[in-house]
Design a protein around this motif. Sequence first.
Motif, PDB file in Angstrom:
ATOM      1  N   ARG A  65       4.431   0.580  -0.288  1.00 27.29           N
ATOM      2  CA  ARG A  65       4.776   1.997  -0.290  1.00 27.29           C
ATOM      3  C   ARG A  65       4.671   2.622   1.092  1.00 27.29           C
ATOM      4  N   ARG A  66       3.956   1.996   2.003  1.00 28.52           N
ATOM      5  CA  ARG A  66       3.835   2.558   3.356  1.00 28.52           C
ATOM      6  C   ARG A  66       5.103   2.362   4.171  1.00 28.52           C
ATOM      7  N   VAL A  67       5.970   1.488   3.719  1.00 28.48           N
ATOM      8  CA  VAL A  67       7.216   1.235   4.448  1.00 28.48           C
ATOM      9  C   VAL A  67       8.254   2.263   4.016  1.00 28.48           C
ATOM     10  N   CYS A  68       8.804   2.991   4.966  1.00 27.76           N
ATOM     11  CA  CYS A  68       9.835   3.987   4.669  1.00 27.76           C
ATOM     12  C   CYS A  68      11.114   3.276   4.238  1.00 27.76           C
ATOM     13  N   GLN A  69      11.698   3.725   3.126  1.00 23.54           N
ATOM     14  CA  GLN A  69      12.901   3.095   2.602  1.00 23.54           C
ATOM     15  C   GLN A  69      14.146   3.446   3.409  1.00 23.54           C
ATOM     16  N   THR A  70      14.033   4.427   4.320  1.00 24.09           N
ATOM     17  CA  THR A  70      15.192   4.851   5.106  1.00 24.09           C
ATOM     18  C   THR A  70      15.219   4.219   6.487  1.00 24.09           C
ATOM     19  N   CYS A  71      14.136   4.414   7.251  1.00 27.35           N
ATOM     20  CA  CYS A  71      14.099   3.916   8.629  1.00 27.35           C
ATOM     21  C   CYS A  71      13.274   2.653   8.800  1.00 27.35           C
ATOM     22  N   GLY A  72      12.490   2.280   7.813  1.00 24.83           N
ATOM     23  CA  GLY A  72      11.674   1.082   7.907  1.00 24.83           C
ATOM     24  C   GLY A  72      10.348   1.277   8.608  1.00 24.83           C
ATOM     25  N   GLY A  73      10.028   2.495   9.023  1.00 25.08           N
ATOM     26  CA  GLY A  73       8.752   2.749   9.664  1.00 25.08           C
ATOM     27  C   GLY A  73       7.619   2.875   8.660  1.00 25.08           C
ATOM     28  N   LYS A  74       6.402   3.015   9.175  1.00 26.53           N
ATOM     29  CA  LYS A  74       5.237   3.138   8.321  1.00 26.53           C
ATOM     30  C   LYS A  74       4.902   4.600   8.071  1.00 26.53           C
ATOM     31  N   LEU A  75       4.572   4.919   6.827  1.00 29.44           N
ATOM     32  CA  LEU A  75       4.176   6.278   6.481  1.00 29.44           C
ATOM     33  C   LEU A  75       2.762   6.539   6.985  1.00 29.44           C
ATOM     34  N   PRO A  76       2.496   7.704   7.530  1.00 33.05           N
ATOM     35  CA  PRO A  76       1.139   8.019   7.997  1.00 33.05           C
ATOM     36  C   PRO A  76       0.176   8.244   6.846  1.00 33.05           C
ATOM     37  N   ILE A  77      -1.084   7.945   7.086  1.00 33.87           N
ATOM     38  CA  ILE A  77      -2.136   8.130   6.093  1.00 33.87           C
ATOM     39  C   ILE A  77      -2.791   9.484   6.328  1.00 33.87           C
ATOM     40  N   LYS A  78      -2.823  10.294   5.279  1.00 38.00           N
ATOM     41  CA  LYS A  78      -3.444  11.607   5.376  1.00 38.00           C
ATOM     42  C   LYS A  78      -4.942  11.553   5.093  1.00 38.00           C
ATOM     43  N   ASP A  79      -5.327  10.844   4.047  1.00 36.19           N
ATOM     44  CA  ASP A  79      -6.735  10.792   3.661  1.00 36.19           C
ATOM     45  C   ASP A  79      -6.936   9.611   2.726  1.00 36.19           C
ATOM     46  N   TYR A  80      -8.202   9.307   2.449  1.00 36.03           N
ATOM     47  CA  TYR A  80      -8.559   8.258   1.511  1.00 36.03           C
ATOM     48  C   TYR A  80      -9.254   8.873   0.302  1.00 36.03           C
ATOM     49  N   GLN A  81      -9.031   8.292  -0.842  1.00 40.52           N
ATOM     50  CA  GLN A  81      -9.603   8.805  -2.078  1.00 40.52           C
ATOM     51  C   GLN A  81     -10.132   7.650  -2.905  1.00 40.52           C
ATOM     52  N   LYS A  82     -11.162   7.937  -3.681  1.00 43.94           N
ATOM     53  CA  LYS A  82     -11.766   6.936  -4.555  1.00 43.94           C
ATOM     54  C   LYS A  82     -11.402   7.237  -6.003  1.00 43.94           C
ATOM     55  N   ARG A  83     -11.215   6.191  -6.774  1.00 44.41           N
ATOM     56  CA  ARG A  83     -10.860   6.319  -8.183  1.00 44.41           C
ATOM     57  C   ARG A  83     -11.380   5.097  -8.929  1.00 44.41           C
ATOM     58  N   THR A  84     -11.694   5.304 -10.185  1.00 44.07           N
ATOM     59  CA  THR A  84     -12.110   4.212 -11.059  1.00 44.07           C
ATOM     60  C   THR A  84     -11.011   3.943 -12.066  1.00 44.07           C
ATOM     61  N   ILE A  85     -10.457   2.747 -12.033  1.00 41.36           N
ATOM     62  CA  ILE A  85      -9.389   2.339 -12.945  1.00 41.36           C
ATOM     63  C   ILE A  85     -10.010   1.573 -14.104  1.00 41.36           C
ATOM     64  N   LEU A  86      -9.751   2.043 -15.320  1.00 43.34           N
ATOM     65  CA  LEU A  86     -10.298   1.420 -16.517  1.00 43.34           C
ATOM     66  C   LEU A  86      -9.318   0.383 -17.041  1.00 43.34           C
ATOM     67  N   THR A  87      -9.811  -0.814 -17.276  1.00 43.38           N
ATOM     68  CA  THR A  87      -9.010  -1.905 -17.812  1.00 43.38           C
ATOM     69  C   THR A  87      -9.734  -2.505 -19.007  1.00 43.38           C
ATOM     70  N   VAL A  88      -9.061  -3.421 -19.695  1.00 42.52           N
ATOM     71  CA  VAL A  88      -9.685  -4.075 -20.850  1.00 42.52           C
ATOM     72  C   VAL A  88     -10.838  -4.981 -20.421  1.00 42.52           C
ATOM     73  N   PHE A  89     -10.869  -5.389 -19.160  1.00 46.12           N
ATOM     74  CA  PHE A  89     -11.925  -6.265 -18.665  1.00 46.12           C
ATOM     75  C   PHE A  89     -12.846  -5.553 -17.683  1.00 46.12           C
ATOM     76  N   GLY A  90     -13.037  -4.269 -17.897  1.00 46.62           N
ATOM     77  CA  GLY A  90     -14.018  -3.542 -17.100  1.00 46.62           C
ATOM     78  C   GLY A  90     -13.389  -2.460 -16.250  1.00 46.62           C
ATOM     79  N   SER A  91     -14.253  -1.599 -15.726  1.00 46.69           N
ATOM     80  CA  SER A  91     -13.820  -0.530 -14.825  1.00 46.69           C
ATOM     81  C   SER A  91     -13.904  -1.023 -13.393  1.00 46.69           C
ATOM     82  N   VAL A  92     -12.875  -0.726 -12.623  1.00 47.57           N
ATOM     83  CA  VAL A  92     -12.771  -1.212 -11.248  1.00 47.57           C
ATOM     84  C   VAL A  92     -12.727  -0.010 -10.312  1.00 47.57           C
ATOM     85  N   PRO A  93     -13.756   0.212  -9.483  1.00 46.66           N
ATOM     86  CA  PRO A  93     -13.689   1.282  -8.488  1.00 46.66           C
ATOM     87  C   PRO A  93     -12.836   0.848  -7.299  1.00 46.66           C
TER      88      PRO A  93
END
Length: 269
Positions: A65-93
């Motif tokens: 997703r960081r690759v721009c679909q138009t020019c091929g450059g990299k998208l800049p990162i604004k910030d980082y965020q944490k999330r917990t994804i729940l799956t059938v085999f446990g929660s993954v932070p």
Amino acid sequence: MHWRITVEAVDPIGDGYSKEFLVEKSLDDLTEGRLGCSIEDGKTIMAQIQKAVVERELDLWVRYRRVCQTCGGKLPIKDYQKRTILTVFGSVPVTYPWLLVCQKCSPWSSLTLSPATEICPDRATPELLEISASLGARMSYREASDILSTFLPCHLSRKFTTLRHRTLAIGKRVDNAERNRLSHESLNYRDRAQLELNMEGDKAREIIFSVDTAHIPLFKRYGGRTFEAVVGHCGRGGRGDTPGPVLAFEGTHPAELKPTWRSPCRPPQ
């Protein structure tokens, strides 16, 4: 005794990835019949494997997703965020970046996108939601949560309120999807055409459609909420004719009335 489990993968971009973890087993428990891996050992193993797979797949998706679909450059990162994804085999932070749109192609825009939200908008995998809704619809929420907590390493499955919220959310999505399908469905059925004779006063040619609504107030003693009920009947006017469909539902919103009335009156396929 220590068991070393190694998870190896080869990514589509050609990079190798490996991660290993240890599982401890006590030989003193063999006399008590604890042979092989128990359910708790299986939960630990699957939780570690799931963590390694989810982290790597999310990392690959962020790279894509960081690759721009138009020019091929990299998208800049604004910030980082944490999330917990729940799956059938446990929660993954996980920790993932918020990406800005390409500043070369759209220098005036400040929109952001979340790669983790794109692939997991509910903070839980569809498989976990499906299992929760399926068990919650067949048995009580407490029994369903006990079954999930017995076999799945997801700590949130022990809370029956969480399972209830998941079941109700899935049911609401199914109802909304059915309403949208019925509201956009064409009514041009071939078998709807019928021959009507010009016979005045013939009760058999009449179609009577009756609708009645009622407002049910809130009873503070018993709890609950205030809602509206709609009852309808559609049938012929002649005596002794086969009664038509009778239906009742809650709510009088115009967006819900149309698909709800049409669904029971659909001709047989």
